[in-house]
Design a protein around this motif. Sequence first.
Motif, PDB file in Angstrom:
ATOM      1  N   VAL A 158      29.049 -52.570 110.150  1.00  0.00           N
ATOM      2  CA  VAL A 158      28.086 -53.516 110.714  1.00  0.00           C
ATOM      3  C   VAL A 158      27.329 -54.194 109.582  1.00  0.00           C
ATOM      4  CG1 VAL A 158      27.784 -52.376 112.959  1.00  0.00           C
ATOM      5  CG2 VAL A 158      26.320 -51.728 111.058  1.00  0.00           C
ATOM      6  N   THR A 159      26.992 -55.462 109.818  1.00  0.00           N
ATOM      7  CA  THR A 159      26.187 -56.243 108.887  1.00  0.00           C
ATOM      8  C   THR A 159      25.221 -57.099 109.700  1.00  0.00           C
ATOM      9  OG1 THR A 159      27.915 -57.947 108.819  1.00  0.00           O
ATOM     10  CG2 THR A 159      27.923 -56.323 107.042  1.00  0.00           C
ATOM     11  N   PRO A 160      24.106 -57.522 109.110  1.00  0.00           N
ATOM     12  CA  PRO A 160      23.201 -58.399 109.854  1.00  0.00           C
ATOM     13  C   PRO A 160      23.829 -59.779 110.017  1.00  0.00           C
ATOM     14  CG  PRO A 160      22.393 -58.053 107.625  1.00  0.00           C
ATOM     15  CD  PRO A 160      23.601 -57.192 107.787  1.00  0.00           C
ATOM     16  N   SER A 161      23.303 -60.529 110.944  1.00  0.00           N
ATOM     17  CA  SER A 161      23.800 -61.866 111.226  1.00  0.00           C
ATOM     18  C   SER A 161      22.713 -62.891 110.988  1.00  0.00           C
ATOM     19  CB  SER A 161      24.256 -61.946 112.684  1.00  0.00           C
ATOM     20  OG  SER A 161      24.520 -63.280 113.055  1.00  0.00           O
ATOM     21  N   ARG A 162      23.118 -64.111 110.751  1.00  0.00           N
ATOM     22  CA  ARG A 162      22.153 -65.215 110.683  1.00  0.00           C
ATOM     23  C   ARG A 162      21.633 -65.562 112.075  1.00  0.00           C
ATOM     24  NH1 ARG A 162      25.752 -68.962 106.746  1.00  0.00           N
ATOM     25  NH2 ARG A 162      25.588 -67.628 104.927  1.00  0.00           N
ATOM     26  N   GLU A 163      22.366 -65.163 113.093  1.00  0.00           N
ATOM     27  CA  GLU A 163      21.925 -65.383 114.474  1.00  0.00           C
ATOM     28  C   GLU A 163      20.773 -64.424 114.753  1.00  0.00           C
ATOM     29  OE1 GLU A 163      23.120 -67.843 116.296  1.00  0.00           O
ATOM     30  OE2 GLU A 163      24.519 -68.332 114.697  1.00  0.00           O
ATOM     31  N   PRO A 164      19.634 -64.879 115.217  1.00  0.00           N
ATOM     32  CA  PRO A 164      18.448 -64.030 115.311  1.00  0.00           C
ATOM     33  C   PRO A 164      18.532 -62.892 116.318  1.00  0.00           C
ATOM     34  CG  PRO A 164      18.044 -66.163 116.305  1.00  0.00           C
ATOM     35  CD  PRO A 164      19.385 -66.248 115.642  1.00  0.00           C
ATOM     36  N   ASP A 165      19.418 -62.964 117.285  1.00  0.00           N
ATOM     37  CA  ASP A 165      19.465 -61.942 118.328  1.00  0.00           C
ATOM     38  C   ASP A 165      20.706 -61.061 118.247  1.00  0.00           C
ATOM     39  OD1 ASP A 165      21.267 -63.917 119.019  1.00  0.00           O
ATOM     40  OD2 ASP A 165      20.810 -63.849 121.156  1.00  0.00           O
ATOM     41  N   SER A 166      21.419 -61.086 117.119  1.00  0.00           N
ATOM     42  CA  SER A 166      22.710 -60.402 117.038  1.00  0.00           C
ATOM     43  C   SER A 166      22.954 -59.810 115.657  1.00  0.00           C
ATOM     44  CB  SER A 166      23.845 -61.394 117.334  1.00  0.00           C
ATOM     45  OG  SER A 166      23.709 -61.954 118.616  1.00  0.00           O
ATOM     46  N   PHE A 167      23.928 -58.886 115.611  1.00  0.00           N
ATOM     47  CA  PHE A 167      24.440 -58.365 114.354  1.00  0.00           C
ATOM     48  C   PHE A 167      25.959 -58.528 114.376  1.00  0.00           C
ATOM     49  CE2 PHE A 167      24.576 -54.777 117.240  1.00  0.00           C
ATOM     50  CZ  PHE A 167      25.741 -54.106 116.918  1.00  0.00           C
ATOM     51  N   VAL A 168      26.601 -58.284 113.237  1.00  0.00           N
ATOM     52  CA  VAL A 168      28.050 -58.432 113.123  1.00  0.00           C
ATOM     53  C   VAL A 168      28.708 -57.054 113.191  1.00  0.00           C
ATOM     54  CG1 VAL A 168      29.951 -59.300 111.704  1.00  0.00           C
ATOM     55  CG2 VAL A 168      27.734 -60.473 111.675  1.00  0.00           C
ATOM     56  N   LEU A 169      29.670 -56.926 114.076  1.00  0.00           N
ATOM     57  CA  LEU A 169      30.485 -55.718 114.200  1.00  0.00           C
ATOM     58  C   LEU A 169      31.853 -56.049 113.623  1.00  0.00           C
ATOM     59  CD1 LEU A 169      30.730 -52.811 115.465  1.00  0.00           C
ATOM     60  CD2 LEU A 169      31.707 -53.959 117.465  1.00  0.00           C
ATOM     61  N   HIS A 170      32.279 -55.299 112.621  1.00  0.00           N
ATOM     62  CA  HIS A 170      33.570 -55.524 111.968  1.00  0.00           C
ATOM     63  C   HIS A 170      34.604 -54.660 112.692  1.00  0.00           C
ATOM     64  CE1 HIS A 170      31.844 -57.794 108.574  1.00  0.00           C
ATOM     65  NE2 HIS A 170      30.765 -57.115 108.938  1.00  0.00           N
ATOM     66  N   ILE A 171      35.529 -55.316 113.378  1.00  0.00           N
ATOM     67  CA  ILE A 171      36.479 -54.621 114.242  1.00  0.00           C
ATOM     68  C   ILE A 171      37.788 -55.404 114.241  1.00  0.00           C
ATOM     69  CG2 ILE A 171      35.787 -55.765 116.391  1.00  0.00           C
ATOM     70  CD1 ILE A 171      35.772 -52.738 117.518  1.00  0.00           C
ATOM     71  N   ASP A 172      38.896 -54.780 114.610  1.00  0.00           N
ATOM     72  CA  ASP A 172      40.177 -55.488 114.541  1.00  0.00           C
ATOM     73  C   ASP A 172      40.297 -56.576 115.606  1.00  0.00           C
ATOM     74  OD1 ASP A 172      41.275 -54.394 116.939  1.00  0.00           O
ATOM     75  OD2 ASP A 172      42.021 -52.664 115.859  1.00  0.00           O
ATOM     76  N   ALA A 173      41.221 -57.490 115.373  1.00  0.00           N
ATOM     77  CA  ALA A 173      41.344 -58.690 116.208  1.00  0.00           C
ATOM     78  C   ALA A 173      41.664 -58.369 117.666  1.00  0.00           C
ATOM     79  CB  ALA A 173      42.409 -59.612 115.620  1.00  0.00           C
ATOM     80  N   ASP A 174      42.511 -57.369 117.919  1.00  0.00           N
ATOM     81  CA  ASP A 174      42.856 -57.025 119.304  1.00  0.00           C
ATOM     82  C   ASP A 174      41.634 -56.555 120.076  1.00  0.00           C
ATOM     83  OD1 ASP A 174      45.507 -57.663 118.887  1.00  0.00           O
ATOM     84  OD2 ASP A 174      46.109 -55.602 118.462  1.00  0.00           O
ATOM     85  N   GLN A 175      40.841 -55.695 119.468  1.00  0.00           N
ATOM     86  CA  GLN A 175      39.649 -55.198 120.147  1.00  0.00           C
ATOM     87  C   GLN A 175      38.584 -56.281 120.242  1.00  0.00           C
ATOM     88  OE1 GLN A 175      38.532 -51.396 118.536  1.00  0.00           O
ATOM     89  NE2 GLN A 175      40.153 -50.416 119.684  1.00  0.00           N
ATOM     90  N   LYS A 176      38.539 -57.172 119.269  1.00  0.00           N
ATOM     91  CA  LYS A 176      37.597 -58.282 119.308  1.00  0.00           C
ATOM     92  C   LYS A 176      37.828 -59.129 120.558  1.00  0.00           C
ATOM     93  CE  LYS A 176      36.469 -62.481 116.752  1.00  0.00           C
ATOM     94  NZ  LYS A 176      36.645 -63.195 115.476  1.00  0.00           N
ATOM     95  N   SER A 177      39.059 -59.511 120.792  1.00  0.00           N
ATOM     96  CA  SER A 177      39.388 -60.321 121.969  1.00  0.00           C
ATOM     97  C   SER A 177      39.052 -59.591 123.257  1.00  0.00           C
ATOM     98  CB  SER A 177      40.869 -60.687 121.969  1.00  0.00           C
ATOM     99  OG  SER A 177      41.162 -61.499 120.876  1.00  0.00           O
ATOM    100  N   MET A 178      39.395 -58.315 123.305  1.00  0.00           N
ATOM    101  CA  MET A 178      39.137 -57.515 124.502  1.00  0.00           C
ATOM    102  C   MET A 178      37.643 -57.418 124.788  1.00  0.00           C
ATOM    103  SD  MET A 178      38.284 -54.070 125.619  1.00  0.00           S
ATOM    104  CE  MET A 178      38.380 -53.239 124.067  1.00  0.00           C
ATOM    105  N   LEU A 179      36.836 -57.184 123.754  1.00  0.00           N
ATOM    106  CA  LEU A 179      35.392 -57.062 123.943  1.00  0.00           C
ATOM    107  C   LEU A 179      34.775 -58.373 124.408  1.00  0.00           C
ATOM    108  CD1 LEU A 179      34.424 -54.839 120.899  1.00  0.00           C
ATOM    109  CD2 LEU A 179      34.376 -54.208 123.302  1.00  0.00           C
ATOM    110  N   MET A 180      35.207 -59.481 123.844  1.00  0.00           N
ATOM    111  CA  MET A 180      34.656 -60.772 124.262  1.00  0.00           C
ATOM    112  C   MET A 180      35.052 -61.093 125.702  1.00  0.00           C
ATOM    113  SD  MET A 180      34.517 -63.194 120.870  1.00  0.00           S
ATOM    114  CE  MET A 180      36.265 -63.402 120.760  1.00  0.00           C
TER     115      MET A 180
END
Length: 112
Positions: A41-63
């Motif tokens: 995980v890393t912080p985001s420039r978006e004020p209400d969110s953080f970045v989750l580093h995860i593989d592309a397949d799970q990224k699509s599924m989560l969204m």
Amino acid sequence: MSGLGDWAAVETFAAARPGASAGTYYGGPAVMAAASDRPVVTPSREPDSFVLHIDADQKSMLMDLDPALFWETPHYQGYPALLVRYGPADGIAEWIDRALELAAAKPRRRKK
């Protein structure tokens, strides 16, 4: 479990997971998988969110699963990372653990 309502809460939670450690990624704060030195995980420039580093397949599924919680800006399209809105830990914690498992299983990152 309390909520993960800001970067400090996410960082504290994630860094306390077995196999995780506080570190830096591209010069900013991050929680890394100690085994591979890859970001979880890393912080985001978006004020209400953080970045989750995860593989592309799970990224699509989560969204698809919860687009109000998991989302991306054009900056993250095509990359194995997505934005996660701060909120209740029960919807987020399991995915931080999963991202840590995935990052730890990858080959160790080369230092620049």
